[in-house]
Write an enzyme that holds these catalytic residues in place. Structure first.
Site, PDB file in Angstrom:
ATOM      1  N   ARG A 113       0.802  -1.219   0.000  1.00 19.21           N
ATOM      2  CA  ARG A 113       0.000   0.000   0.000  1.00 19.21           C
ATOM      3  C   ARG A 113       0.835   1.269   0.000  1.00 19.21           C
ATOM      4  NH1 ARG A 113      -2.586  -3.520   3.440  1.00 19.21           N
ATOM      5  NH2 ARG A 113      -4.478  -4.437   2.560  1.00 19.21           N
ATOM      6  N   GLU A 166       4.956 -12.059  14.509  1.00 24.76           N
ATOM      7  CA  GLU A 166       4.477 -12.853  15.639  1.00 24.76           C
ATOM      8  C   GLU A 166       4.873 -14.310  15.470  1.00 24.76           C
ATOM      9  OE1 GLU A 166       0.353 -13.647  18.142  1.00 24.76           O
ATOM     10  OE2 GLU A 166       0.261 -12.724  16.157  1.00 24.76           O
TER      11      GLU A 166
END
Length: 207
Positions: free
Chosen positions: A93, A130
């Site tokens: 983006r 993560e």
């Protein structure tokens, strides 16, 4: 691609402090109606792309030319006249906003891509997620030592991706002046920095 919020930490990149949103600087939230239009156009989609993620969808910003222009204009107004030589956009983006900003201020655009997307010689910077790691790559020679660079993405959450972009660009000898993001999460308050670099945010994420 910007980081999205989850109920657990999405990324760990260390040193992930973020400056206050642009709309809160000097009372601009009340003074500049463009910020409300940008905020209203951002849709929050629960549990996408996986449970626990509150996804900030900027599609409606792009579908409204006036709102999209307002967002780009606000970044351009900030960086014009600052001697910015390059705007670096983070896949994917950051590729939407970065080139428009770069053209308007007379700077070059540098794509920061995921591994295997750039032909030729590249330099790489890994960062921790993560679960596992990811990586950003940049063409060798895309920036020159001493050039002033702004890093652009759509959203900052934990700051891991932006931190990797800063390290990558500064390893090449350039100076990251600031990071610019359309959206920041409400938990990031007051005037903080990311790896010692300011982060300029237009609006806070809505829930």
């Amino acid at each position: 691609m910007g980081e999205q919020e989850s109920n657990s930490s999405c990324e760990s990149g260390g040193g992930e402090d973020v400056m206050a949103p642009a709309g809160k600087e000097h009372g601009r939230a009340a003074a500049d109606p463009r910020l409300q239009g940008i905020s209203d156009a951002i849709r929050v989609v629960p549990h996408f792309p996986k449970p626990g993620i509150m996804f900030n969808d900027i599609t409606a910003v792009l579908l409204r030319p006036g709102v999209f222009k307002d967002a780009v204009d606000m970044f351009v107004e900030r960086y014009r006249g600052m001697g910015i030589a390059a705007v670096a956009g983070i896949e994917a983006r950051g590729f939407i906003f970065g080139p428009a900003i770069a053209l308007a201020i007379g700077a070059k655009f540098i794509p920061l891509r995921k591994p295997g997307k750039l032909p030729g010689e590249v330099i790489s910077e890994s960062y921790v997620l993560e679960y596992g790691t990811d990586c950003l790559e940049m063409h060798l020679g895309a920036v020159e030592p001493g050039e002033r660079v702004v890093v652009v993405d759509d959203l900052v959450a934990t700051g891991g991706t932006l931190s990797a972009a800063i390290r990558l660009i500064e390893r090449a000898g350039a100076d990251v002046v600031e990071c610019a993001c359309l959206i920041g999460l409400p938990k990031f308050k007051d005037f903080y920095k990311l790896d010692g670099k300011p982060v300029y945010i237009l609006v806070e994420s809505r829930k």
